[in-house]
Design a protein around this motif. Structure first.
Motif, PDB file in Angstrom:
ATOM      1  N   ASP A  10       0.888  -1.163   0.000  1.00 17.03           N
ATOM      2  CA  ASP A  10       0.000   0.000   0.000  1.00 17.03           C
ATOM      3  C   ASP A  10       0.926   1.213   0.000  1.00 17.03           C
ATOM      4  OD1 ASP A  10      -1.628   2.130   0.678  1.00 17.03           O
ATOM      5  OD2 ASP A  10      -2.596   1.116   2.372  1.00 17.03           O
ATOM      6  N   HIS A  17      -8.562   4.651   2.643  1.00 15.54           N
ATOM      7  CA  HIS A  17      -7.968   3.318   2.472  1.00 15.54           C
ATOM      8  C   HIS A  17      -8.787   2.455   1.512  1.00 15.54           C
ATOM      9  CE1 HIS A  17      -4.926   3.639   5.655  1.00 15.54           C
ATOM     10  NE2 HIS A  17      -5.839   4.185   6.438  1.00 15.54           N
ATOM     11  N   ASP A  51      -6.767  -0.812  -1.301  1.00 16.52           N
ATOM     12  CA  ASP A  51      -5.744   0.226  -1.512  1.00 16.52           C
ATOM     13  C   ASP A  51      -4.356  -0.368  -1.757  1.00 16.52           C
ATOM     14  OD1 ASP A  51      -5.350  -0.768   1.002  1.00 16.52           O
ATOM     15  OD2 ASP A  51      -5.420   1.151   2.039  1.00 16.52           O
ATOM     16  N   ASP A  52      -4.311  -1.647  -2.132  1.00 19.36           N
ATOM     17  CA  ASP A  52      -3.025  -2.320  -2.311  1.00 19.36           C
ATOM     18  C   ASP A  52      -2.743  -2.628  -3.778  1.00 19.36           C
ATOM     19  OD1 ASP A  52      -2.171  -2.797   0.509  1.00 19.36           O
ATOM     20  OD2 ASP A  52      -4.150  -3.725   0.558  1.00 19.36           O
ATOM     21  N   GLN A  93       2.725   4.146   2.828  1.00 20.61           N
ATOM     22  CA  GLN A  93       2.291   3.535   4.102  1.00 20.61           C
ATOM     23  C   GLN A  93       3.057   2.257   4.463  1.00 20.61           C
ATOM     24  OE1 GLN A  93      -2.076   3.139   5.238  1.00 20.61           O
ATOM     25  NE2 GLN A  93      -1.604   0.982   4.912  1.00 20.61           N
ATOM     26  N   ASP A 130      -7.406  -7.672   1.022  1.00 22.70           N
ATOM     27  CA  ASP A 130      -7.247  -6.367   1.679  1.00 22.70           C
ATOM     28  C   ASP A 130      -8.035  -6.355   2.982  1.00 22.70           C
ATOM     29  OD1 ASP A 130      -6.296  -3.698   1.892  1.00 22.70           O
ATOM     30  OD2 ASP A 130      -8.257  -2.947   1.252  1.00 22.70           O
ATOM     31  N   LYS A 131      -7.533  -5.583   3.950  1.00 25.04           N
ATOM     32  CA  LYS A 131      -8.130  -5.433   5.281  1.00 25.04           C
ATOM     33  C   LYS A 131      -8.107  -6.742   6.054  1.00 25.04           C
ATOM     34  CE  LYS A 131      -9.063  -1.162   4.263  1.00 25.04           C
ATOM     35  NZ  LYS A 131      -8.071  -1.022   3.170  1.00 25.04           N
ATOM     36  N   TYR A 227       1.048   0.439  15.028  1.00 22.45           N
ATOM     37  CA  TYR A 227       0.031   0.234  14.009  1.00 22.45           C
ATOM     38  C   TYR A 227       0.373   1.009  12.739  1.00 22.45           C
ATOM     39  CZ  TYR A 227      -4.217   0.096  11.400  1.00 22.45           C
ATOM     40  OH  TYR A 227      -5.111  -0.080  10.385  1.00 22.45           O
ATOM     41  N   GLY A 229      -1.339   0.124   9.562  1.00 20.51           N
ATOM     42  CA  GLY A 229      -2.220  -0.462   8.564  1.00 20.51           C
ATOM     43  C   GLY A 229      -2.152  -1.970   8.662  1.00 20.51           C
ATOM     44  N   LYS A 230      -2.958  -2.629   7.839  1.00 16.06           N
ATOM     45  CA  LYS A 230      -3.025  -4.081   7.939  1.00 16.06           C
ATOM     46  C   LYS A 230      -2.124  -4.730   6.899  1.00 16.06           C
ATOM     47  CE  LYS A 230      -4.516  -6.857  10.843  1.00 16.06           C
ATOM     48  NZ  LYS A 230      -3.957  -6.803  12.184  1.00 16.06           N
ATOM     49  N   ASP A 232      -2.611  -7.292   4.779  1.00 19.16           N
ATOM     50  CA  ASP A 232      -3.219  -7.482   3.457  1.00 19.16           C
ATOM     51  C   ASP A 232      -2.418  -8.486   2.616  1.00 19.16           C
ATOM     52  OD1 ASP A 232      -4.951  -5.552   4.414  1.00 19.16           O
ATOM     53  OD2 ASP A 232      -3.854  -3.921   3.470  1.00 19.16           O
ATOM     54  N   MET A 263     -11.523  -2.295   9.596  1.00 17.09           N
ATOM     55  CA  MET A 263     -11.467  -0.953  10.207  1.00 17.09           C
ATOM     56  C   MET A 263     -10.341  -0.761  11.226  1.00 17.09           C
ATOM     57  SD  MET A 263     -12.279   2.123  10.401  1.00 17.09           S
ATOM     58  CE  MET A 263     -13.793   2.524   9.512  1.00 17.09           C
ATOM     59  N   ARG A 264      -9.382   0.053  10.846  1.00 21.89           N
ATOM     60  CA  ARG A 264      -8.224   0.366  11.701  1.00 21.89           C
ATOM     61  C   ARG A 264      -7.451  -0.882  12.095  1.00 21.89           C
ATOM     62  NH1 ARG A 264      -8.749   5.669  13.381  1.00 21.89           N
ATOM     63  NH2 ARG A 264     -10.696   6.595  12.695  1.00 21.89           N
ATOM     64  N   GLY A 265      -7.589  -1.924  11.277  1.00 18.91           N
ATOM     65  CA  GLY A 265      -6.883  -3.173  11.553  1.00 18.91           C
ATOM     66  C   GLY A 265      -7.306  -3.809  12.853  1.00 18.91           C
ATOM     67  N   ASP A 285     -14.599   0.764   5.890  1.00 24.04           N
ATOM     68  CA  ASP A 285     -13.292   0.433   5.289  1.00 24.04           C
ATOM     69  C   ASP A 285     -13.176  -1.047   4.916  1.00 24.04           C
ATOM     70  OD1 ASP A 285     -12.586   3.054   5.561  1.00 24.04           O
ATOM     71  OD2 ASP A 285     -10.953   2.707   6.997  1.00 24.04           O
TER      72      ASP A 285
HETATM   73  P1  13P Z   1      -4.917  -0.778   5.039  1.00 15.48           P
HETATM   74  O1  13P Z   1      -3.911  -1.704   5.654  1.00 15.48           O
HETATM   75  O2  13P Z   1      -5.633  -1.444   3.906  1.00 15.48           O
HETATM   76  O3  13P Z   1      -4.303   0.528   4.656  1.00 15.48           O
HETATM   77  O4  13P Z   1      -6.051  -0.522   6.098  1.00 15.48           O
HETATM   78  C1  13P Z   1      -5.835   0.378   7.091  1.00 15.48           C
HETATM   79  C2  13P Z   1      -7.042   0.646   7.922  1.00 15.48           C
HETATM   80  O5  13P Z   1      -6.901   0.756   9.095  1.00 15.48           O
HETATM   81  C3  13P Z   1      -8.363   0.801   7.338  1.00 15.48           C
HETATM   82  O6  13P Z   1      -9.366   1.082   8.277  1.00 15.48           O
END
Ligand code: 13P
Ligand code: 13P
Ligand code: MG
Ligand code: MG
Ligand code: MG
Ligand code: MG
Length: 380
Positions: A10, A17, A51-52, A93, A130-131, A227, A229-230, A232, A263-265, A285
């Motif tokens: 990402d 995201h 978003d990847d 990111q 993703d996510k 933190y 992001g996730k 993915d 959401m927010r990982g 998200d």
């Molecule tokens: P991404 O890892 O896809 O950027 O997701 C981050 C995130 O916290 C979305 O809510």
């Protein structure tokens, strides 16, 4: 011998995201086209989910090739520049370091690689999610390679009848182990049933130890210590002729399972199989998505991609994932929708705990109001 390398990062979201910007994909394609022309690559395909951006590369340089990882590094640097210019969200990111030292491992991008002695016909599936986190592949991999109710080929095909070997990683201890199915299925399940801790790294056919599946196992938060992001993750699976059929592999996604990373990982949600057109992550998200790029390898050339989850027969799975998402969302900030506390340690949780730590006192002592004057409880 061809090598398939799938490297995903990402480097900027559009909008937020939810998806990637076309300029970013174009920049990746332009650079990779040059690398194909100069002979570094046999072929390439730029994949997307949420978003990847995933670089699906075929070449003859083997796994962990410095030349190939350098190509991916250059692409991600360039797409980061584009993202910065457009002020996309979270530009760069997933790049945890500014310096490339010969290998992308540990620098942030997710990586799955596989060396393939190309068969007379070589169907290969590349999954992009993703996510969510690398352990999201555990359950489908078990279904594909160890559950005859999903994969009748385990019973019918003499080459698969001896079963498969699962190579798993303990993400916290940095150790690996192998378990053979069907004999050791119960031992295996004890570990991979905990997907935030143990992940399947590779699957090998038991008969000849031919590698049939490989995943990305990088966990961003463990690398960054915070933190970012996730993860993915991505996954490569070979199909047909002594391996599971394409349809047996896809079938593992027909009944959506719950994964961490929404959401927010920090939330659990269903993973929804989607066609390329729907490979975006908007609602809360998400919910977590998986797309599947199908190729026929032809002397290292990637003939494809076919959009394998675009099939309307996956509509019921999408509907079911929608219903599961609805049910999970009703829990709001409560577990099991929100991840358990030990997995929140890379979010704001440690800060909140540090701020309120002295409010926690042994229960046997004097009443709280006598000992905590000046806290929120006294209305300060
Ligand atoms: P991404 O890892 O896809 O950027 O997701 C981050 C995130 O916290 C979305 O809510
Ligand atoms: P076809 O006859 O369409 O090639 O199908 C073969 C098969 O086994 C599909 O699972
Ligand atoms: Mg993002
Ligand atoms: Mg993402
Ligand atoms: Mg991510
Ligand atoms: Mg046929």
């Amino acid at each position: 011998m061809a090598t398939l390398s799938v490297l995903k990062a990402d480097t900027g979201g559009y909008v937020g995201h939810s998806a990637t910007h076309p300029d970013l994909v174009e920049a990746a394609e332009t650079l990779l086209k040059g690398k194909k022309e100069d002979g570094t690559l046999l072929d390439f395909c730029v994949g997307q989910v949420g978003d990847d951006v995933a670089l699906i590369l075929s070449h003859t340089r083997g796994a962990e090739s410095e030349a190939i990882h350098r190509v991916a590094w250059e692409v991600f640097q360039q797409t980061t520049d584009v993202a910065k210019r457009l002020k996309l969200y979270g530009a760069g990111q997933d790049l945890l370091s500014d310096a490339f030292s010969g290998n992308l491992k540990g620098l942030g991008p997710g990586i799955a690689e596989m060396e393939i002695d190309e068969r007379p016909s070589e169907p290969v599936l590349v999954f992009l999610a993703d996510k969510t986190e690398p352990g999201a592949w555990n359950l489908p991999l078990y279904r594909i390679f160890a559950d005859p109710f999903n994969t009748p080929g385990l019973v019918i095909d003499p080459k698969m009848h001896d079963g498969f070997v699962f190579e798993i990683l303990d993400l916290k201890a940095d150790q690996a182990a192998r378990f053979k199915t069907p004999e050791e299925s119960y031992d295996l399940l004890m570990f991979i049933g905990a997907p935030s801790h143990y992940v399947v790294r590779r699957v090998l056919r038991a008969q000849d130890e031919e590698v049939v599946a490989a995943t990305s196992t990088q966990k961003l938060s463990l690398m960054a210590g915070r933190y970012v992001g996730k993860d993915d993750p991505v996954m490569i699976v070979r199909a047909q002729s002594g391996f599971p059929a394409v349809g047996e592999i896809l079938e593992a996604f027909a009944r959506p399972h719950l994964v961490g990373g929404w959401m927010r990982g920090s939330h659990v949600g269903p993973i929804m199989p989607v066609g390329f057109r729907d490979a975006v992550a908007s609602r809360f998200d998400g919910p977590p998505r998986v797309a599947c790029y199908g190729f026929q390898l032809n002397r290292g050339r990637l003939v494809g991609p076919r959009d394998l989850f675009a099939d309307v027969a996956f509509d019921p799975a999408r509907r079911q994932a929608g219903e599961m998402a609805e049910m999970m969302r009703s829990m709001g900030p409560f577990e099991p929708h929100r991840l358990p506390l030990d997995e929140m340690e890379y979010t704001t949780m440690p800060e909140i705990m540090a701020r309120v730590r002295d409010r926690f006192v042994p229960v046997e002592e004097a009443p709280l109001e006598e000992r905590q004057e000046g806290t929120a409880a006294t209305g300060r």
